[in-house]
Design a protein around this motif. Sequence first.
Motif, short mmCIF file in Angstrom:
data_model
loop_
_atom_site.label_atom_id
_atom_site.label_comp_id
_atom_site.label_asym_id
_atom_site.label_seq_id
_atom_site.Cartn_x
_atom_site.Cartn_y
_atom_site.Cartn_z
N SER A 134 53.93 59.78 39.95
CA SER A 134 54.73 59.58 41.16
C SER A 134 54.01 60.07 42.41
N GLY A 135 52.94 60.81 42.25
CA GLY A 135 52.18 61.29 43.40
C GLY A 135 51.13 60.32 43.89
N GLN A 136 51.03 59.15 43.27
CA GLN A 136 50.01 58.20 43.68
C GLN A 136 50.39 57.53 44.99
N MET A 137 49.53 57.68 46.01
CA MET A 137 49.81 57.16 47.35
C MET A 137 49.12 55.82 47.63
N GLY A 138 48.13 55.46 46.83
CA GLY A 138 47.45 54.22 47.13
C GLY A 138 46.43 53.85 46.07
N MET A 139 46.06 52.58 46.07
CA MET A 139 44.97 52.12 45.21
C MET A 139 44.25 50.98 45.91
N LEU A 140 42.99 50.87 45.59
CA LEU A 140 42.12 49.92 46.29
C LEU A 140 41.06 49.41 45.34
N THR A 141 40.68 48.15 45.52
CA THR A 141 39.51 47.62 44.83
C THR A 141 38.61 46.94 45.86
N LEU A 142 37.36 47.33 45.87
CA LEU A 142 36.34 46.69 46.70
C LEU A 142 35.54 45.74 45.82
N TYR A 143 35.56 44.44 46.15
CA TYR A 143 34.75 43.44 45.47
C TYR A 143 33.53 43.20 46.36
N VAL A 144 32.41 43.74 45.97
CA VAL A 144 31.23 43.75 46.84
C VAL A 144 30.81 42.36 47.26
N ASP A 145 30.79 41.42 46.33
CA ASP A 145 30.34 40.05 46.66
C ASP A 145 31.48 39.10 46.99
N GLY A 146 32.71 39.61 47.03
CA GLY A 146 33.85 38.76 47.34
C GLY A 146 34.20 37.78 46.25
N CYS A 147 33.79 38.11 45.01
CA CYS A 147 34.00 37.17 43.89
C CYS A 147 34.87 37.76 42.78
N GLY A 148 35.73 38.69 43.12
CA GLY A 148 36.67 39.22 42.14
C GLY A 148 36.04 40.13 41.10
N LEU A 149 36.88 40.58 40.18
CA LEU A 149 36.45 41.55 39.18
C LEU A 149 35.40 40.99 38.24
N LEU A 150 35.54 39.71 37.86
CA LEU A 150 34.65 39.12 36.87
C LEU A 150 33.60 38.20 37.48
N GLY A 151 33.60 38.08 38.79
CA GLY A 151 32.60 37.24 39.46
C GLY A 151 32.91 35.76 39.43
N ASP A 152 34.14 35.40 39.05
CA ASP A 152 34.49 33.98 38.92
C ASP A 152 35.57 33.55 39.90
N THR A 153 35.91 34.44 40.86
CA THR A 153 36.92 34.12 41.86
C THR A 153 36.34 34.38 43.24
N CYS A 154 35.48 33.51 43.68
CA CYS A 154 34.78 33.72 44.96
C CYS A 154 35.62 33.19 46.12
N ASN A 155 36.62 33.99 46.51
CA ASN A 155 37.53 33.61 47.58
C ASN A 155 37.27 34.36 48.88
N GLY A 156 36.20 35.15 48.90
CA GLY A 156 35.85 35.88 50.11
C GLY A 156 36.64 37.14 50.35
N VAL A 157 37.55 37.50 49.42
CA VAL A 157 38.31 38.74 49.56
C VAL A 157 37.46 39.90 49.06
N HIS A 158 37.15 40.84 49.95
CA HIS A 158 36.35 42.00 49.58
C HIS A 158 37.22 43.24 49.35
N TRP A 159 38.34 43.31 50.04
CA TRP A 159 39.19 44.51 49.98
C TRP A 159 40.59 44.13 49.52
N ASP A 160 41.04 44.72 48.42
CA ASP A 160 42.40 44.54 47.92
C ASP A 160 43.05 45.93 47.92
N ILE A 161 44.01 46.14 48.82
CA ILE A 161 44.53 47.48 49.08
C ILE A 161 46.05 47.51 48.96
N SER A 162 46.58 48.52 48.26
CA SER A 162 48.01 48.79 48.23
C SER A 162 48.20 50.25 48.61
N VAL A 163 49.17 50.52 49.49
CA VAL A 163 49.33 51.90 49.96
C VAL A 163 50.79 52.18 50.27
#
Length: 209
Positions: A116-145
Amino acid sequence: MNILKKLTLKKVAIVGAVLWLLVAYVFDQLAKPSAPAQFDGLAKAYSVENTETQRKANDRQQLILNIQMSSASTDEERAATMVQAALDAYREARKKPDSVAIFMRDNNTAFNGILSGQMGMLTLYVDGCGLLGDTCNGVHWDISVADNQQPSQQEYEVIRLWNQNRSQFQVNGMTDETALKSFIGEQVGTPASDVSVFSYNLFAREYQL
């Protein structure tokens, strides 16, 4: 003539090497992630609890960090702090990961060991291609806070007492919340009906950048 020819070839080789280094440097700079402009200057102090590297499918590598910071912060400051932590981790990594995941919690010790103390989570996709490299949508930052304000001292105390005493109020493998709330109410001087465990609304603000 032979000497002049050798000198000319040497110069060409030097120029070629310099150009190759320049091109390599430019591509390296382009590949480096950068912070979204909206978070410039908002990052606060944080500390790293632990790190882990995981290998994903398609030979992708993810660096995972658990960090903590003060809850005396806005949701934008929390997001900016996670961004800064991800950039710091990427720059310091000897083997550059394909993605960086950040899990951030309130640094108050009352939250030790509970989600319950978790305030946020983030994933940085360096090449903008998602976790597995097969979703190249240009999203580099996925943030929930979370956007909750800092818990009060009494709310922290309730969390601490709940965390410390829950094991003593187990009935058939379940927590007897009524009895536990009654106990906590006596400790903090409030009716049991007013005892509730604070939790951050983790997905209050979401960004895909």
